[in-house]
Design a protein around this motif. Structure first.
Motif, PDB file in Angstrom:
ATOM      1  N   ASN A 178       0.808  -1.216   0.000  1.00  0.00           N
ATOM      2  CA  ASN A 178       0.000   0.000   0.000  1.00  0.00           C
ATOM      3  C   ASN A 178       0.843   1.270   0.000  1.00  0.00           C
ATOM      4  O   ASN A 178       0.404   2.310   0.494  1.00  0.00           O
ATOM      5  CB  ASN A 178      -0.957  -0.033   1.190  1.00  0.00           C
ATOM      6  CG  ASN A 178      -1.991  -1.128   1.036  1.00  0.00           C
ATOM      7  OD1 ASN A 178      -2.923  -1.019   0.245  1.00  0.00           O
ATOM      8  ND2 ASN A 178      -1.819  -2.216   1.779  1.00  0.00           N
ATOM      9  N   HIS A 179       2.034   1.172  -0.575  1.00  0.00           N
ATOM     10  CA  HIS A 179       2.815   2.368  -0.831  1.00  0.00           C
ATOM     11  C   HIS A 179       2.127   3.154  -1.947  1.00  0.00           C
ATOM     12  O   HIS A 179       1.508   2.578  -2.854  1.00  0.00           O
ATOM     13  CB  HIS A 179       4.243   1.993  -1.239  1.00  0.00           C
ATOM     14  CG  HIS A 179       5.170   3.165  -1.339  1.00  0.00           C
ATOM     15  ND1 HIS A 179       5.224   3.956  -2.455  1.00  0.00           N
ATOM     16  CD2 HIS A 179       6.066   3.680  -0.452  1.00  0.00           C
ATOM     17  CE1 HIS A 179       6.129   4.911  -2.272  1.00  0.00           C
ATOM     18  NE2 HIS A 179       6.652   4.765  -1.056  1.00  0.00           N
ATOM     19  N   TRP A 180       2.243   4.470  -1.918  1.00  0.00           N
ATOM     20  CA  TRP A 180       1.499   5.288  -2.879  1.00  0.00           C
ATOM     21  C   TRP A 180       1.958   5.081  -4.327  1.00  0.00           C
ATOM     22  O   TRP A 180       1.140   5.223  -5.250  1.00  0.00           O
ATOM     23  CB  TRP A 180       1.588   6.769  -2.503  1.00  0.00           C
ATOM     24  CG  TRP A 180       2.948   7.396  -2.609  1.00  0.00           C
ATOM     25  CD1 TRP A 180       3.915   7.442  -1.654  1.00  0.00           C
ATOM     26  CD2 TRP A 180       3.485   8.078  -3.756  1.00  0.00           C
ATOM     27  NE1 TRP A 180       5.030   8.098  -2.117  1.00  0.00           N
ATOM     28  CE2 TRP A 180       4.795   8.514  -3.404  1.00  0.00           C
ATOM     29  CE3 TRP A 180       3.011   8.370  -5.020  1.00  0.00           C
ATOM     30  CZ2 TRP A 180       5.617   9.217  -4.279  1.00  0.00           C
ATOM     31  CZ3 TRP A 180       3.822   9.074  -5.912  1.00  0.00           C
ATOM     32  CH2 TRP A 180       5.104   9.485  -5.536  1.00  0.00           C
ATOM     33  N   ARG A 181       3.215   4.713  -4.547  1.00  0.00           N
ATOM     34  CA  ARG A 181       3.691   4.579  -5.932  1.00  0.00           C
ATOM     35  C   ARG A 181       3.058   3.391  -6.659  1.00  0.00           C
ATOM     36  O   ARG A 181       2.459   3.576  -7.736  1.00  0.00           O
ATOM     37  CB  ARG A 181       5.209   4.484  -5.955  1.00  0.00           C
ATOM     38  CG  ARG A 181       5.908   5.789  -5.627  1.00  0.00           C
ATOM     39  CD  ARG A 181       7.411   5.651  -5.753  1.00  0.00           C
ATOM     40  NE  ARG A 181       8.100   6.901  -5.495  1.00  0.00           N
ATOM     41  CZ  ARG A 181       9.420   7.074  -5.585  1.00  0.00           C
ATOM     42  NH1 ARG A 181      10.175   6.035  -5.940  1.00  0.00           N
ATOM     43  NH2 ARG A 181       9.972   8.242  -5.337  1.00  0.00           N
ATOM     44  N   PRO A 182       3.164   2.149  -6.167  1.00  0.00           N
ATOM     45  CA  PRO A 182       2.482   1.058  -6.863  1.00  0.00           C
ATOM     46  C   PRO A 182       0.970   1.231  -6.875  1.00  0.00           C
ATOM     47  O   PRO A 182       0.305   0.801  -7.831  1.00  0.00           O
ATOM     48  CB  PRO A 182       2.904  -0.193  -6.077  1.00  0.00           C
ATOM     49  CG  PRO A 182       3.403   0.298  -4.774  1.00  0.00           C
ATOM     50  CD  PRO A 182       3.974   1.651  -5.028  1.00  0.00           C
TER      51      PRO A 182
END
Length: 297
Positions: A257-261
């Motif tokens: 749930n990192h914003w990039r992926p």
């Protein structure tokens, strides 16, 4: 938003006895720590662990003498580089690169999950110290006064177990050559009681959407070449495949749930973007594109 491994607390007694001391500069200062006081401080640590970091009056140590409370509070300054408790800071920072809250900046500070100003006995307790970036630490601290006692409003990186599923999504809006991504908690994912509301509260309180907005365009430009080439090779399907593959790569490198992926997954489902809409977003000069395609043959 991610979990961090729960720090051990084996050094807690040593940290207290080494840093809370009486000393003399013409007049006595600090505090001479007694065995029963150590036991009571460790009991506060036990209560903190049992309550999973939830605020309570007991954690403020109201029964302790002021000299002891002030000495524990001041001991945190000894976690700075070159000082007595610097090893505590080093242990907590070890293997933590990006801020576990926002995933934008590198960790540079220790956030007192329950603030040091209110919960002085926890000032040097490892499990109340969370590696964070400057912005998350200071925005969070400014908003703590709105938290009701006994309510854990924000996510605790050590104690709150985040599920290993995609619970964060990005809503994409493309208009007039601009792209806006709004990050939110998915409504159709099964989350533990109150966890969804607290995640939503954290996004709002820490101004994550506003902070991500400043990062998105720069980040997306790093994929401009790949997107243009895949569109030239296989059109819309090629761009979708590229974005999904890159999302898996970055999820493996970072976390689910990192914003990039999360952003890449959302863009792979955005027909307007993958079917040529990216051209206006990236706005790559034509001469650079011509050189790129010439090199590709």
């Amino acid at each position: 938003m991610r979990n961090l491994p729960l720090p051990d607390r084996e050094s807690s007694r040593v940290d207290l006895t080494a840093s809370v001391r009486e000393y003399n500069y013409k007049i006595p200062r600090g505090h001479k720590l007694k065995e029963d006081e150590i036991a009571h401080l460790l009991a506060i640590y036990d209560r903190y662990d049992a309550d999973l970091g939830v605020a309570s009056k007991m954690l403020k140590g109201a029964a302790f003498p002021k000299s002891l409370i002030d000495a524990v509070y001041a001991a945190y300054d000894r976690t700075q580089e070159g000082r007595l408790l610097y090893s505590l800071r080093e242990r907590l920072f070890k293997d933590v690169d990006l801020c576990p809250i926002c995933g934008i900046d590198s960790v540079s500070e220790l956030d007192h999950f329950l603030p040091r100003s209110e919960f002085k006995p926890l000032a040097i307790y490892s499990r109340n110290l969370v590696p964070s970036c400057h912005d998350c630490n200071h925005i969070k601290l400014a908003g703590f006064g709105e938290q009701a006692e006994g309510e854990l409003a924000l996510i605790h990186a050590y104690f709150d177990e985040l599920p290993n599923v995609h619970f964060l999504e990005a809503r994409i809006d493309i208009s007039e050559g601009g792209l806006v991504a709004t990050f939110q908690v998915m409504t159709d994912v099964d989350l533990a009681e109150n966890l969804r509301d607290r995640l939503k509260h954290q996004i709002k309180t820490l101004e994550l959407n506003e902070r991500y907005e400043k990062e998105i365009n720069t980040y997306l430009m790093s994929h401009a070449t790949g997107v243009h080439l895949e569109y030239a090779r296989d059109g819309k399907a090629g761009v979708r495949r590229f974005l999904r593959t890159q999302a898996r790569i970055e999820e493996r490198k970072l976390y689910s749930n990192h914003w990039r992926p999360t952003l890449l997954r959302a863009l792979s489902r955005q027909d307007d973007f993958i079917d040529g809409g990216f051209v206006g977003i990236f706005n790559v000069p034509q001469d650079i594109l011509d050189d790129l395609f010439d090199e590709e043959g």
